[in-house]
Enzyme design. Sequence first.
Site, short mmCIF file in Angstrom:
data_model
loop_
_atom_site.label_atom_id
_atom_site.label_comp_id
_atom_site.label_asym_id
_atom_site.label_seq_id
_atom_site.Cartn_x
_atom_site.Cartn_y
_atom_site.Cartn_z
N GLU A 1 0.76 -1.25 0.00
CA GLU A 1 0.00 0.00 0.00
C GLU A 1 0.80 1.30 0.00
O GLU A 1 0.72 2.11 0.94
CB GLU A 1 -0.99 -0.01 1.18
N GLU B 1 -5.49 -7.95 -1.08
CA GLU B 1 -6.29 -7.64 0.11
C GLU B 1 -7.69 -7.26 -0.31
O GLU B 1 -7.87 -6.38 -1.16
CB GLU B 1 -5.72 -6.46 0.92
#
Length: 339
Positions: free
Chosen positions: A164, A275
Amino acid sequence: MKFLASTAVALACMVGSAFAQFRYTGVNIAGFDFGCGTDGTCDITQVVPPLTQYGGPDGLGQMQHFVRNDGYSLFRLPVGWQYLTNNTLGGTLYQPNFEKYNALVQACLSTGASCIVDVHNYARWDGGIIGQGGPTNEQFAALWYSLASEFEQYNNIIFGTMNEPHDLNATLWAESVQYAVNAIREAGATTQLILLPGDQYTSAATIWSDGSGAALLNVTNPDGTKTNLIFDVHKYLDYDNSGTHANCTTNNIDTAWEPLSQWLRENGRQALNTETGGGNTASCIEYLCQQVAYQRTVADVILGYSGWAAGSFATDYILTETPTLNGTVWYDQPTVSYC
Ligand SMILES: *[C@@H]1O[C@H](CO)[C@@H](O)[C@H](O)[C@H]1NC(C)=O
Ligand SMILES: *[C@@H]1O[C@H](CO)[C@@H](O)[C@H](O)[C@H]1NC(C)=O
Ligand SMILES: *[C@@H]1O[C@H](CO)[C@@H](O)[C@H](O)[C@H]1NC(C)=O
Ligand SMILES: *[C@@H]1O[C@H](CO)[C@@H](O)[C@H](O)[C@H]1NC(C)=O
Ligand SMILES: *[C@@H]1O[C@H](CO)[C@@H](O)[C@H](O)[C@H]1NC(C)=O
């Protein structure tokens, strides 16, 4: 095989249909990342290894259950950079900590699944962005050279270069990712998948439009090819895409999976959704199952997904996918059973 009744019903509906088209289905086995924040700080005293020999939950038992009873084939194993190096910036692995993380990787490999080594640092170290005022690209490459040297002999390892990235210069970030790719390949891991993460927390809804995917399209293997360089994308289903709410409001198809799939096809590339997830609520089960069903129809470009998260998360964590053991029987959380 032992199932919750609901699991058996859900599987009965899927087996033989599109279920098999995904290359990967799985879940995150979290714990070595506990204490890591979006600013790239990691308080490594908060790590909870998901392994019984280190006083944590039975991550090996969980993974064996997921493979045996749910047909899972992928586990993502997040870990903080600071944990791997004992808070020393660079690539020298601190062996006492690496041994523990490696025990989780080996437990994963022992199940026959593919295992993502995920450095969970948001493109940062203690607030500084890699290659943009924080760690140098050389320090980032040194970390990946060390890790890839440890794992280059395993075909089932997937290198998750960074969890991320956000709030950075996407052009410069692609250069940092190129350093990681070079280091991994130079360490001898020449054939494994490497994941390329875009900006905005690796959002599946923006990588194709915000310039970060365009910049990452230029990342190559040392031989100039782009073989096994796979985009890493995340997406949650709550109203603000944060994965922090029990209820879901979207299946992400129109805003993310459909346009992303088109972009991937136009560029001859593929992505892995490492995710996603939702609360164990009716709305999340509905939307998450719709998302997964759609993803299966575009499995030529979306290789699969791993849910967030099991491992050391308690069973009352809002997005828990941690199964519970009663006697010798593992019971899945509803989002796992149904979707
Ligand atoms: C690892 O970090 C701890 C805490 O900062 C420190 O006490 C210890 O000396 C470090 N170990 C090594 C080998 O540097
Ligand atoms: C990103 O960095 C490059 C290279 O320094 C620079 O040319 C470009 O303007 C920057 N982009 C943004 C959006 O700041
Ligand atoms: C990708 O590389 C090409 C050729 O070197 C270059 O023209 C283009 O600007 C690059 N794109 C991005 C987004 O960096
Ligand atoms: C989730 O939605 C249900 C049904 O609409 C509602 O009863 C519940 O209060 C919501 N939960 C939260 C945490 O917002
Ligand atoms: C565990 O299984 C036993 C036997 O089926 C059952 O009686 C018991 O209620 C279960 N315990 C929990 C906590 O679900």
